[in-house]
Write a protein that holds these residues in place. Structure first.
Motif, PDB file in Angstrom:
ATOM      1  N   LEU A 211      -4.358  -6.170   2.607  1.00 47.10           N
ATOM      2  CA  LEU A 211      -3.386  -6.146   1.517  1.00 47.10           C
ATOM      3  C   LEU A 211      -3.909  -5.336   0.335  1.00 47.10           C
ATOM      4  O   LEU A 211      -3.163  -4.549  -0.265  1.00 47.10           O
ATOM      5  CB  LEU A 211      -3.066  -7.575   1.081  1.00 47.10           C
ATOM      6  CG  LEU A 211      -2.058  -7.740  -0.064  1.00 47.10           C
ATOM      7  CD1 LEU A 211      -0.725  -7.124   0.306  1.00 47.10           C
ATOM      8  CD2 LEU A 211      -1.897  -9.218  -0.421  1.00 47.10           C
ATOM      9  N   TRP A 212      -5.181  -5.502  -0.005  1.00 45.45           N
ATOM     10  CA  TRP A 212      -5.758  -4.776  -1.140  1.00 45.45           C
ATOM     11  C   TRP A 212      -5.747  -3.263  -0.898  1.00 45.45           C
ATOM     12  O   TRP A 212      -5.462  -2.489  -1.815  1.00 45.45           O
ATOM     13  CB  TRP A 212      -7.165  -5.268  -1.412  1.00 45.45           C
ATOM     14  CG  TRP A 212      -7.876  -4.546  -2.511  1.00 45.45           C
ATOM     15  CD1 TRP A 212      -9.016  -3.790  -2.421  1.00 45.45           C
ATOM     16  CD2 TRP A 212      -7.486  -4.496  -3.890  1.00 45.45           C
ATOM     17  NE1 TRP A 212      -9.362  -3.275  -3.632  1.00 45.45           N
ATOM     18  CE2 TRP A 212      -8.439  -3.690  -4.564  1.00 45.45           C
ATOM     19  CE3 TRP A 212      -6.422  -5.039  -4.613  1.00 45.45           C
ATOM     20  CZ2 TRP A 212      -8.363  -3.423  -5.926  1.00 45.45           C
ATOM     21  CZ3 TRP A 212      -6.353  -4.777  -5.980  1.00 45.45           C
ATOM     22  CH2 TRP A 212      -7.307  -3.982  -6.614  1.00 45.45           C
ATOM     23  N   SER A 213      -6.017  -2.859   0.334  1.00 48.46           N
ATOM     24  CA  SER A 213      -5.982  -1.428   0.662  1.00 48.46           C
ATOM     25  C   SER A 213      -4.582  -0.861   0.477  1.00 48.46           C
ATOM     26  O   SER A 213      -4.406   0.240  -0.052  1.00 48.46           O
ATOM     27  CB  SER A 213      -6.453  -1.210   2.111  1.00 48.46           C
ATOM     28  OG  SER A 213      -7.803  -1.585   2.271  1.00 48.46           O
ATOM     29  N   SER A 214      -3.576  -1.624   0.904  1.00 53.83           N
ATOM     30  CA  SER A 214      -2.188  -1.170   0.749  1.00 53.83           C
ATOM     31  C   SER A 214      -1.795  -1.100  -0.718  1.00 53.83           C
ATOM     32  O   SER A 214      -1.137  -0.151  -1.152  1.00 53.83           O
ATOM     33  CB  SER A 214      -1.245  -2.111   1.494  1.00 53.83           C
ATOM     34  OG  SER A 214      -1.473  -2.074   2.883  1.00 53.83           O
ATOM     35  N   LEU A 215      -2.181  -2.109  -1.490  1.00 58.30           N
ATOM     36  CA  LEU A 215      -1.839  -2.129  -2.907  1.00 58.30           C
ATOM     37  C   LEU A 215      -2.452  -0.946  -3.646  1.00 58.30           C
ATOM     38  O   LEU A 215      -1.814  -0.361  -4.538  1.00 58.30           O
ATOM     39  CB  LEU A 215      -2.308  -3.447  -3.539  1.00 58.30           C
ATOM     40  CG  LEU A 215      -1.516  -4.698  -3.156  1.00 58.30           C
ATOM     41  CD1 LEU A 215      -2.194  -5.943  -3.703  1.00 58.30           C
ATOM     42  CD2 LEU A 215      -0.083  -4.603  -3.667  1.00 58.30           C
ATOM     43  N   LYS A 216      -3.683  -0.585  -3.298  1.00 52.64           N
ATOM     44  CA  LYS A 216      -4.326   0.567  -3.937  1.00 52.64           C
ATOM     45  C   LYS A 216      -3.557   1.843  -3.636  1.00 52.64           C
ATOM     46  O   LYS A 216      -3.324   2.666  -4.539  1.00 52.64           O
ATOM     47  CB  LYS A 216      -5.781   0.696  -3.468  1.00 52.64           C
ATOM     48  CG  LYS A 216      -6.720  -0.333  -4.055  1.00 52.64           C
ATOM     49  CD  LYS A 216      -8.172   0.020  -3.797  1.00 52.64           C
ATOM     50  CE  LYS A 216      -8.510  -0.057  -2.322  1.00 52.64           C
ATOM     51  NZ  LYS A 216      -9.949   0.190  -2.073  1.00 52.64           N
ATOM     52  N   ARG A 217      -3.168   2.041  -2.376  1.00 56.56           N
ATOM     53  CA  ARG A 217      -2.415   3.245  -2.014  1.00 56.56           C
ATOM     54  C   ARG A 217      -1.061   3.276  -2.731  1.00 56.56           C
ATOM     55  O   ARG A 217      -0.628   4.329  -3.208  1.00 56.56           O
ATOM     56  CB  ARG A 217      -2.208   3.301  -0.506  1.00 56.56           C
ATOM     57  CG  ARG A 217      -3.490   3.496   0.292  1.00 56.56           C
ATOM     58  CD  ARG A 217      -3.192   3.747   1.756  1.00 56.56           C
ATOM     59  NE  ARG A 217      -4.416   3.784   2.535  1.00 56.56           N
ATOM     60  CZ  ARG A 217      -4.850   2.799   3.310  1.00 56.56           C
ATOM     61  NH1 ARG A 217      -4.125   1.705   3.429  1.00 56.56           N
ATOM     62  NH2 ARG A 217      -5.983   2.907   3.980  1.00 56.56           N
ATOM     63  N   VAL A 218      -0.397   2.143  -2.774  1.00 55.52           N
ATOM     64  CA  VAL A 218       0.900   2.078  -3.442  1.00 55.52           C
ATOM     65  C   VAL A 218       0.754   2.390  -4.925  1.00 55.52           C
ATOM     66  O   VAL A 218       1.546   3.157  -5.497  1.00 55.52           O
ATOM     67  CB  VAL A 218       1.547   0.684  -3.248  1.00 55.52           C
ATOM     68  CG1 VAL A 218       2.715   0.484  -4.204  1.00 55.52           C
ATOM     69  CG2 VAL A 218       2.030   0.529  -1.815  1.00 55.52           C
TER      70      VAL A 218
ATOM     71  N   TRP B 171       6.679   0.300  -1.786  1.00 58.91           N
ATOM     72  CA  TRP B 171       6.178  -0.823  -0.993  1.00 58.91           C
ATOM     73  C   TRP B 171       6.787  -0.832   0.413  1.00 58.91           C
ATOM     74  O   TRP B 171       6.151  -1.281   1.361  1.00 58.91           O
ATOM     75  CB  TRP B 171       6.464  -2.129  -1.717  1.00 58.91           C
ATOM     76  CG  TRP B 171       5.789  -3.324  -1.128  1.00 58.91           C
ATOM     77  CD1 TRP B 171       6.382  -4.472  -0.716  1.00 58.91           C
ATOM     78  CD2 TRP B 171       4.384  -3.497  -0.886  1.00 58.91           C
ATOM     79  NE1 TRP B 171       5.451  -5.351  -0.232  1.00 58.91           N
ATOM     80  CE2 TRP B 171       4.210  -4.782  -0.326  1.00 58.91           C
ATOM     81  CE3 TRP B 171       3.267  -2.692  -1.080  1.00 58.91           C
ATOM     82  CZ2 TRP B 171       2.964  -5.271   0.040  1.00 58.91           C
ATOM     83  CZ3 TRP B 171       2.021  -3.175  -0.725  1.00 58.91           C
ATOM     84  CH2 TRP B 171       1.873  -4.448  -0.165  1.00 58.91           C
ATOM     85  N   VAL B 172       8.005  -0.332   0.549  1.00 55.29           N
ATOM     86  CA  VAL B 172       8.613  -0.191   1.878  1.00 55.29           C
ATOM     87  C   VAL B 172       7.924   0.922   2.666  1.00 55.29           C
ATOM     88  O   VAL B 172       7.597   0.770   3.851  1.00 55.29           O
ATOM     89  CB  VAL B 172      10.123   0.088   1.761  1.00 55.29           C
ATOM     90  CG1 VAL B 172      10.706   0.492   3.113  1.00 55.29           C
ATOM     91  CG2 VAL B 172      10.856  -1.140   1.232  1.00 55.29           C
TER      92      VAL B 172
ATOM     93  N   GLY C 141       7.094  -9.439   1.862  1.00 58.29           N
ATOM     94  CA  GLY C 141       8.254  -9.879   1.084  1.00 58.29           C
ATOM     95  C   GLY C 141       7.866 -10.527  -0.232  1.00 58.29           C
ATOM     96  O   GLY C 141       8.485 -10.268  -1.272  1.00 58.29           O
ATOM     97  N   ILE C 142       6.818 -11.350  -0.214  1.00 57.10           N
ATOM     98  CA  ILE C 142       6.387 -12.039  -1.437  1.00 57.10           C
ATOM     99  C   ILE C 142       5.856 -11.037  -2.462  1.00 57.10           C
ATOM    100  O   ILE C 142       6.176 -11.121  -3.654  1.00 57.10           O
ATOM    101  CB  ILE C 142       5.310 -13.095  -1.104  1.00 57.10           C
ATOM    102  CG1 ILE C 142       5.943 -14.254  -0.323  1.00 57.10           C
ATOM    103  CG2 ILE C 142       4.654 -13.625  -2.380  1.00 57.10           C
ATOM    104  CD1 ILE C 142       4.938 -15.212   0.277  1.00 57.10           C
ATOM    105  N   VAL C 143       5.050 -10.080  -1.998  1.00 59.71           N
ATOM    106  CA  VAL C 143       4.527  -9.058  -2.915  1.00 59.71           C
ATOM    107  C   VAL C 143       5.674  -8.224  -3.489  1.00 59.71           C
ATOM    108  O   VAL C 143       5.699  -7.922  -4.683  1.00 59.71           O
ATOM    109  CB  VAL C 143       3.506  -8.155  -2.197  1.00 59.71           C
ATOM    110  CG1 VAL C 143       3.102  -6.978  -3.087  1.00 59.71           C
ATOM    111  CG2 VAL C 143       2.269  -8.953  -1.812  1.00 59.71           C
TER     112      VAL C 143
ATOM    113  N   LYS D 225       9.955  -8.959  -9.961  1.00 62.55           N
ATOM    114  CA  LYS D 225       9.962  -9.870 -11.106  1.00 62.55           C
ATOM    115  C   LYS D 225       9.216  -9.274 -12.297  1.00 62.55           C
ATOM    116  O   LYS D 225       9.644  -9.405 -13.448  1.00 62.55           O
ATOM    117  CB  LYS D 225       9.327 -11.207 -10.705  1.00 62.55           C
ATOM    118  CG  LYS D 225      10.135 -12.017  -9.709  1.00 62.55           C
ATOM    119  CD  LYS D 225      11.485 -12.425 -10.278  1.00 62.55           C
ATOM    120  CE  LYS D 225      12.265 -13.276  -9.296  1.00 62.55           C
ATOM    121  NZ  LYS D 225      13.610 -13.619  -9.815  1.00 62.55           N
ATOM    122  N   ILE D 226       8.085  -8.602 -12.014  1.00 60.09           N
ATOM    123  CA  ILE D 226       7.301  -7.982 -13.092  1.00 60.09           C
ATOM    124  C   ILE D 226       8.129  -6.929 -13.813  1.00 60.09           C
ATOM    125  O   ILE D 226       8.194  -6.899 -15.052  1.00 60.09           O
ATOM    126  CB  ILE D 226       6.007  -7.370 -12.534  1.00 60.09           C
ATOM    127  CG1 ILE D 226       5.043  -8.482 -12.093  1.00 60.09           C
ATOM    128  CG2 ILE D 226       5.333  -6.484 -13.577  1.00 60.09           C
ATOM    129  CD1 ILE D 226       3.852  -7.984 -11.303  1.00 60.09           C
TER     130      ILE D 226
END
Length: 262
Positions: free
Chosen positions: A70-77, A201-202, A240-242, A248-249
């Motif tokens: 998940l952290w790797s994906s978040l960094k790329r996004v 994110w998609v 979905g949660i992320v 929301k942010i």
């Protein structure tokens, strides 16, 4: 911020809980109809709990915990989304404030905007010679359009009265931008950013399925190869949660910087 918090109510929480119960009921019905070929909520939760018990383990290239994925994906996004925003906002300001800019750039936007991220991936590989950078590239190129279009719309709809005030007080170009253009168009820009982060994110899931390596998209594909549908469903829940948290942010930001509320 106080005004934003005051808008949240127990009723909203109850609606959210009700929505989740409906989702779980539909999920359980699908499990029943497919005769448990698609795992139900309880079976998925058991695997999901195991994944969360040690989310950051690292036993090799193809065996990493869900936290690392998940952290790797978040960094790329974050990188792709940030780069896309740095391109989209200035271009949107130019398009919205200049008729010539709109006429020159809008056809390019309309041609490139519908292109699938999968079509951009080979070009990213050719340009950057690495799958990680290619994934960031497709996130950037596909997520910038909502921000660009909304920014251009926000700037182009500044009322004539606002512009006349700037002229009457002899605003310099910089003062006009900081006192009128940006404050009025900021809610539209944030709306674009909100849509763009959802697209980013998609796209990350499809990109990582193609590129491999580490990431939530690769985790889904690797789980499919390992015939672990529970892990796939767990990853879908995480995605979905992320995505919900992102929305929301930006929803809070949108309300905070609402021009009408000032």
């Amino acid at each position: 911020m106080k005004n934003i918090l005051s808008k949240y109510s127990p009723a909203g929480t109850l609606y959210f809980i009700g929505s989740m119960l409906i989702l779980l009921a539909i999920w359980q019905l699908v499990t029943f109809v497919t005769k448990a070929e698609i795992p139900g909520p309880l079976a998925t939760w058991a695997v999901f709990s195991e994944m969360l018990a040690d989310p950051f383990y690292d036993y090799g290239p193809n065996d990493k915990g869900i936290g690392i994925q998940l952290w790797s994906s978040l960094k790329r996004v974050f990188i792709g989304f940030s780069l896309g925003s740095l391109v989209a906002i200035p271009l949107g300001l130019i398009m919205g404030s200049s008729k010539i800019g709109m006429k020159l750039l809008n056809p390019i936007v309309q041609i490139l905007r519908p292109v699938s991220p999968l079509a951009w991936f080979p070009l990213g590989l050719l340009a950057f010679k690495a799958s990680d950078q290619a994934t960031i590239f497709i996130i950037m190129i596909t997520s910038l359009w909502p921000t660009l279009i909304n920014t251009a719309f926000g700037v182009s709809t500044i009322p004539a009265d606002h512009k006349n005030v700037g002229k009457a007080f002899g605003f310099s170009r910089w003062k006009y931008i900081t006192k009128i253009l940006i404050p009025f168009s900021l809610p539209h820009i944030i709306t674009g950013l909100r849509l763009s982060i959802g697209i980013a994110w998609v796209v990350i899931v499809a990109g990582e399925m193609l590129s491999g390596g580490v990431g939530i998209g690769f985790f889904v594909w690797d789980s499919w190869n390992g015939l672990s549908l529970e892990k796939i469903l767990s990853a879908i829940l995480i995605i979905g949660i992320v995505g919900l948290l992102f929305d929301k942010i930006f929803n809070v930001l949108q309300k905070t910087f609402s021009y009408e509320s000032k």
